[in-house]
Motif scaffolding. Structure first.
Motif, PDB file in Angstrom:
ATOM      1  N   ILE A 145      90.124 101.833 106.520  1.00  0.00           N
ATOM      2  CA  ILE A 145      90.776 101.184 105.367  1.00  0.00           C
ATOM      3  C   ILE A 145      89.670 100.568 104.517  1.00  0.00           C
ATOM      4  CG2 ILE A 145      92.422  99.407 104.637  1.00  0.00           C
ATOM      5  CD1 ILE A 145      93.821  99.664 107.304  1.00  0.00           C
ATOM      6  N   SER A 146      89.636 100.926 103.233  1.00  0.00           N
ATOM      7  CA  SER A 146      88.500 100.519 102.408  1.00  0.00           C
ATOM      8  C   SER A 146      88.956  99.715 101.184  1.00  0.00           C
ATOM      9  CB  SER A 146      87.710 101.762 101.977  1.00  0.00           C
ATOM     10  OG  SER A 146      88.573 102.664 101.322  1.00  0.00           O
ATOM     11  N   PRO A 147      88.049  98.877 100.650  1.00  0.00           N
ATOM     12  CA  PRO A 147      88.399  98.024  99.503  1.00  0.00           C
ATOM     13  C   PRO A 147      88.025  98.686  98.177  1.00  0.00           C
ATOM     14  CG  PRO A 147      86.282  97.345 100.362  1.00  0.00           C
ATOM     15  CD  PRO A 147      86.704  98.554 101.165  1.00  0.00           C
ATOM     16  N   PHE A 148      88.257  97.963  97.072  1.00  0.00           N
ATOM     17  CA  PHE A 148      88.062  98.565  95.749  1.00  0.00           C
ATOM     18  C   PHE A 148      86.627  98.491  95.249  1.00  0.00           C
ATOM     19  CE2 PHE A 148      88.539  94.079  94.649  1.00  0.00           C
ATOM     20  CZ  PHE A 148      87.553  93.938  93.684  1.00  0.00           C
ATOM     21  N   PRO A 227      91.965  87.470 104.868  1.00  0.00           N
ATOM     22  CA  PRO A 227      93.367  87.363 105.297  1.00  0.00           C
ATOM     23  C   PRO A 227      93.947  88.699 105.763  1.00  0.00           C
ATOM     24  CG  PRO A 227      93.012  86.155 103.254  1.00  0.00           C
ATOM     25  CD  PRO A 227      91.734  86.888 103.539  1.00  0.00           C
ATOM     26  N   VAL A 228      93.636  89.783 105.049  1.00  0.00           N
ATOM     27  CA  VAL A 228      94.173  91.087 105.469  1.00  0.00           C
ATOM     28  C   VAL A 228      93.528  91.490 106.793  1.00  0.00           C
ATOM     29  CG1 VAL A 228      94.433  93.516 104.880  1.00  0.00           C
ATOM     30  CG2 VAL A 228      94.693  91.794 103.097  1.00  0.00           C
ATOM     31  N   GLY A 229      92.212  91.247 106.915  1.00  0.00           N
ATOM     32  CA  GLY A 229      91.516  91.564 108.166  1.00  0.00           C
ATOM     33  C   GLY A 229      92.142  90.831 109.343  1.00  0.00           C
ATOM     34  N   ALA A 230      92.439  89.545 109.139  1.00  0.00           N
ATOM     35  CA  ALA A 230      93.033  88.749 110.223  1.00  0.00           C
ATOM     36  C   ALA A 230      94.406  89.287 110.585  1.00  0.00           C
ATOM     37  CB  ALA A 230      93.114  87.283 109.793  1.00  0.00           C
ATOM     38  N   SER A 231      95.158  89.704 109.572  1.00  0.00           N
ATOM     39  CA  SER A 231      96.519  90.208 109.870  1.00  0.00           C
ATOM     40  C   SER A 231      96.432  91.528 110.649  1.00  0.00           C
ATOM     41  CB  SER A 231      97.334  90.370 108.584  1.00  0.00           C
ATOM     42  OG  SER A 231      96.905  91.506 107.871  1.00  0.00           O
ATOM     43  N   ALA A 236      97.158  94.510 115.725  1.00  0.00           N
ATOM     44  CA  ALA A 236      96.666  95.567 116.628  1.00  0.00           C
ATOM     45  C   ALA A 236      95.738  94.971 117.687  1.00  0.00           C
ATOM     46  CB  ALA A 236      95.947  96.634 115.807  1.00  0.00           C
ATOM     47  N   PRO A 237      96.265  94.035 118.505  1.00  0.00           N
ATOM     48  CA  PRO A 237      95.385  93.335 119.453  1.00  0.00           C
ATOM     49  C   PRO A 237      94.769  94.252 120.507  1.00  0.00           C
ATOM     50  CG  PRO A 237      97.684  92.813 119.901  1.00  0.00           C
ATOM     51  CD  PRO A 237      97.655  93.618 118.636  1.00  0.00           C
ATOM     52  N   ASP A 238      95.410  95.394 120.768  1.00  0.00           N
ATOM     53  CA  ASP A 238      94.898  96.277 121.825  1.00  0.00           C
ATOM     54  C   ASP A 238      93.954  97.351 121.304  1.00  0.00           C
ATOM     55  OD1 ASP A 238      96.479  94.848 123.527  1.00  0.00           O
ATOM     56  OD2 ASP A 238      98.177  96.239 123.324  1.00  0.00           O
ATOM     57  N   LYS A 239      93.736  97.361 119.999  1.00  0.00           N
ATOM     58  CA  LYS A 239      92.892  98.426 119.438  1.00  0.00           C
ATOM     59  C   LYS A 239      91.451  97.964 119.312  1.00  0.00           C
ATOM     60  CE  LYS A 239      96.312 100.941 116.778  1.00  0.00           C
ATOM     61  NZ  LYS A 239      96.433 101.855 115.632  1.00  0.00           N
ATOM     62  N   HIS A 240      90.577  98.944 119.132  1.00  0.00           N
ATOM     63  CA  HIS A 240      89.174  98.638 118.849  1.00  0.00           C
ATOM     64  C   HIS A 240      89.076  98.433 117.334  1.00  0.00           C
ATOM     65  CE1 HIS A 240      84.922  98.632 119.883  1.00  0.00           C
ATOM     66  NE2 HIS A 240      84.758  99.168 118.694  1.00  0.00           N
ATOM     67  N   VAL A 241      88.971  97.176 116.921  1.00  0.00           N
ATOM     68  CA  VAL A 241      89.034  96.853 115.488  1.00  0.00           C
ATOM     69  C   VAL A 241      87.686  96.333 115.002  1.00  0.00           C
ATOM     70  CG1 VAL A 241      90.142  95.378 113.756  1.00  0.00           C
ATOM     71  CG2 VAL A 241      91.495  96.304 115.637  1.00  0.00           C
ATOM     72  N   THR A 242      87.175  96.933 113.935  1.00  0.00           N
ATOM     73  CA  THR A 242      85.977  96.422 113.277  1.00  0.00           C
ATOM     74  C   THR A 242      86.401  95.845 111.936  1.00  0.00           C
ATOM     75  OG1 THR A 242      84.660  98.167 114.261  1.00  0.00           O
ATOM     76  CG2 THR A 242      83.688  97.034 112.399  1.00  0.00           C
ATOM     77  N   LEU A 243      85.949  94.618 111.673  1.00  0.00           N
ATOM     78  CA  LEU A 243      86.336  93.959 110.431  1.00  0.00           C
ATOM     79  C   LEU A 243      85.087  93.617 109.625  1.00  0.00           C
ATOM     80  CD1 LEU A 243      88.984  91.425 111.831  1.00  0.00           C
ATOM     81  CD2 LEU A 243      89.424  93.668 110.805  1.00  0.00           C
ATOM     82  N   GLU A 244      84.967  94.210 108.456  1.00  0.00           N
ATOM     83  CA  GLU A 244      83.881  93.867 107.528  1.00  0.00           C
ATOM     84  C   GLU A 244      84.535  93.075 106.406  1.00  0.00           C
ATOM     85  OE1 GLU A 244      80.735  94.549 108.044  1.00  0.00           O
ATOM     86  OE2 GLU A 244      80.973  95.867 109.764  1.00  0.00           O
ATOM     87  N   LEU A 245      84.347  91.757 106.447  1.00  0.00           N
ATOM     88  CA  LEU A 245      85.120  90.885 105.557  1.00  0.00           C
ATOM     89  C   LEU A 245      84.225  90.234 104.498  1.00  0.00           C
ATOM     90  CD1 LEU A 245      87.337  89.323 108.374  1.00  0.00           C
ATOM     91  CD2 LEU A 245      87.740  91.414 107.054  1.00  0.00           C
ATOM     92  N   GLY A 246      84.708  89.191 103.912  1.00  0.00           N
ATOM     93  CA  GLY A 246      84.019  88.595 102.773  1.00  0.00           C
ATOM     94  C   GLY A 246      82.977  87.560 103.162  1.00  0.00           C
ATOM     95  N   GLY A 247      82.461  86.881 102.148  1.00  0.00           N
ATOM     96  CA  GLY A 247      81.458  85.847 102.389  1.00  0.00           C
ATOM     97  C   GLY A 247      81.196  85.042 101.137  1.00  0.00           C
ATOM     98  N   ASN A 248      80.400  83.988 101.290  1.00  0.00           N
ATOM     99  CA  ASN A 248      79.921  83.220 100.117  1.00  0.00           C
ATOM    100  C   ASN A 248      78.400  83.159 100.235  1.00  0.00           C
ATOM    101  OD1 ASN A 248      79.759  81.445 102.257  1.00  0.00           O
ATOM    102  ND2 ASN A 248      80.787  79.744 101.213  1.00  0.00           N
ATOM    103  N   ALA A 249      77.781  84.324 100.118  1.00  0.00           N
ATOM    104  CA  ALA A 249      76.375  84.491 100.485  1.00  0.00           C
ATOM    105  C   ALA A 249      75.463  83.502  99.765  1.00  0.00           C
ATOM    106  CB  ALA A 249      75.940  85.924 100.183  1.00  0.00           C
ATOM    107  N   ALA A 250      74.448  83.061 100.515  1.00  0.00           N
ATOM    108  CA  ALA A 250      73.542  82.039 100.002  1.00  0.00           C
ATOM    109  C   ALA A 250      72.118  82.549  99.979  1.00  0.00           C
ATOM    110  CB  ALA A 250      73.622  80.795 100.890  1.00  0.00           C
TER     111      ALA A 250
END
Ligand code: NAD
Length: 469
Positions: A145-148, A227-231, A236-250
């Motif tokens: 699943i990919s973002p814009f 939020p979408v990543g957390a949902s 899917a608690p039993d799946k192998h899930v990789t989440l590449e989420l946001g940040g406020n990079a410094a």
């Protein structure tokens, strides 16, 4: 444009018009995949999984090389399509096409290299005469699943490693930017990969959750918002899930750093590139109080050209939508009401938000505490480098950090202390090479991408112990 169900072009009934974020004109059309088409894609991925896992490395590598070559051949067309549906300036869109060329080429190389290992077991008496052959086998079909914000390269990050390991993939692109993913689907369809190996399905968000919970897709590789990543993780608690989420990079400009013009130019560019819509765009700028960075940074930001992203001179185009720009505007207004000063920018024109520098921002303001995902830099002075490191770590996120220093000891200290997935020394946090492990800690995600890391992620070790050797 058609979408792809089990490698074949298909279309649904309900039309989707994709519009240019700059002026709202229609730039292309596709259709939503229907439920029976989604089911056909998943069923085909599951059915082909064993065959895919057994595909010889040279077959996988040849297909990946073909995709890499075709993206290179169609670079200009792809760049223009990315600009049209995403609104990023053409120069950044072409760079994205170039990166995807490398991702597929790198995946082809990794496909040839990727194997298991041989382990001796005679380190203990019980293992005398035994060795272990450790093979890596695909965990099963992948849901990507990919973002814009990178309509091609973040799709490539999901698809290329899947093909490289022999795992079928069902890819759901972002609803605002499906066209580049569909073009990539048409290139994948030119290969000899078995039917079912890939599907690219435009689906509205409210219908995507059935894919997330479908047991025939045991791996979920998600890039997008927290939020979408957390949902997805909850669903899917039993799946192998990789989440590449946001940040406020410094970024921190340390006490020893001498080349302030370089630092200012890099921070200006990578705080505002793609209108700040990158998970590692610079958002928080910490500068040692001995340095006079702000005038340089302001001049560099003011020199950026804002406007129509198709114009090669333009540095900063529109955000993905007027609503997105309005959100940034409201966060900046809120910070100003709480005492922040606007050094430059702070204005919106439709979907375009002017490159903006803020100072004096309270620590709990959204522009600094949350992911702004817009062309806004928040600048603060720090009395020591140590205070700068602490300020970087004072975040709910931890993707990458930039540290401008010439001092090797300071670089090692930053690497040890900073709670992030990557430290970029001598540059902004926005540097990413697609072969390095990439991902975050804390609210920025779980797991790592990058071709080789994703290949590890999509597979698991299977051990065979040989006795009497
Ligand atoms: P988003 O979370 O709104 O959407 C991402 C994808 O998830 C889209 O394809 C969307 O259609 C889909 N989606 C939405 N709801 C869903 C649901 N309930 N079930 C399944 N799928 C669903 O994110 P976005 O606005 O497209 O992208 C911006 C975000 O992505 C930012 O937070 C940015 O930091 C993050 N991002 C992270 C990285 C990284 O590598 N860490 C890279 C790029 C972008």
């Amino acid at each position: 444009m058609d979408f792809y169900v089990a490698g074949s072009a298909a279309h649904g009934d309900d039309e989707v018009t994709v519009t240019h974020p700059y002026d709202g004109r229609a730039v292309g059309r596709t259709t939503w995949a229907k439920d029976d088409q989604v089911e056909a894609a998943v069923a085909a991925a599951a059915a082909v999984a064993a065959e895919a896992a057994a595909l010889p490395a040279h077959v996988r590598a040849t297909a990946l090389e073909h995709v890499s070559r075709r993206i290179a051949e169609r670079r200009q067309e792809i760049g223009e399509l990315i600009t049209a549906e995403n609104g990023k300036p053409l120069k950044w869109a072409l760079l994205e096409a170039d990166r995807a060329v490398s991702v597929f080429r790198w995946a082809a190389e990794e496909a040839r290299r990727f194997s298991g290992s041989l382990q001796r077991l005679d380190t203990d008496p019980g293992g005398t005469g035994r060795i272990a052959v450790v093979k890596r086998v695909p965990r099963g079909p992948v849901l990507g699943i990919s973002p814009f914000n990178f309509p091609l390269n973040l799709v490539a990050h999901k698809i290329a490693p899947a093909i490289a390991v022999g795992a079928p993939i069902v890819l759901k692109p972002a609803p605002a930017t499906p066209l580049t993913a569909l073009l990539l689907g048409s290139i994948l369809a030119e290969t000899d990969l078995p039917a079912g190996m890939f599907s690219v399905l435009p689906i509205p968000n409210d219908r995507a959750s059935s894919l997330v919970t479908d047991p025939r897709l045991p791996i979920v590789s998600f890039t997008g918002s927290g939020p979408v990543g957390a949902s997805i993780r909850r669903a899917a608690p039993d799946k192998h899930v990789t989440l590449e989420l946001g940040g406020n990079a410094a970024v921190l400009v340390c006490s020893d750093y001498a080349d302030l013009d370089w630092a200012a130019s890099r921070i200006a560019t990578f705080g505002t590139y793609q209108a700040g819509q990158s998970c590692i765009a610079v958002q928080r700028v910490f500068v040692h109080s001995d340095h006079d960075l702000l005038p340089r940074l302001t001049a560099a930001v003011n020199a950026l050209v804002t406007g129509d992203p198709s114009d090669p001179k333009v540095d900063v185009g529109p955000m993905i939508s007027e609503d997105a720009a309005k959100r940034v505007e409201s966060w900046v207004d809120e910070a100003v009401a709480a005492g922040a000063s606007v050094v430059t920018g702070g204005k919106r024109d439709g979907a375009t938000y002017a490159p903006t520098i803020l100072t004096g921002v309270p620590a709990d303001a959204k522009v600094v505490a949350e992911e702004i995902f817009g062309p806004v830099l928040v600048v603060s002075e720090v009395p020591t480098d140590e205070a700068g490191f602490a300020a970087i770590n004072n975040s709910a996120y931890g993707l990458q950090a930039g540290v401008f220093t010439h001092n090797l000891q300071t670089a090692f200290t930053a690497h040890r202390i900073l709670d992030v997935g990557g430290v970029i020394v001598g540059d902004v946090p926005s540097y990413r090479a697609d072969q390095m492990p990439y991902g975050g800690v804390k609210g920025s995600g779980v797991g790592r991408e990058g071709v080789a890391s994703a290949m590890e992620d999509y597979t698991e070790p299977r051990v065979m112990v040989l006795t009497g050797v």
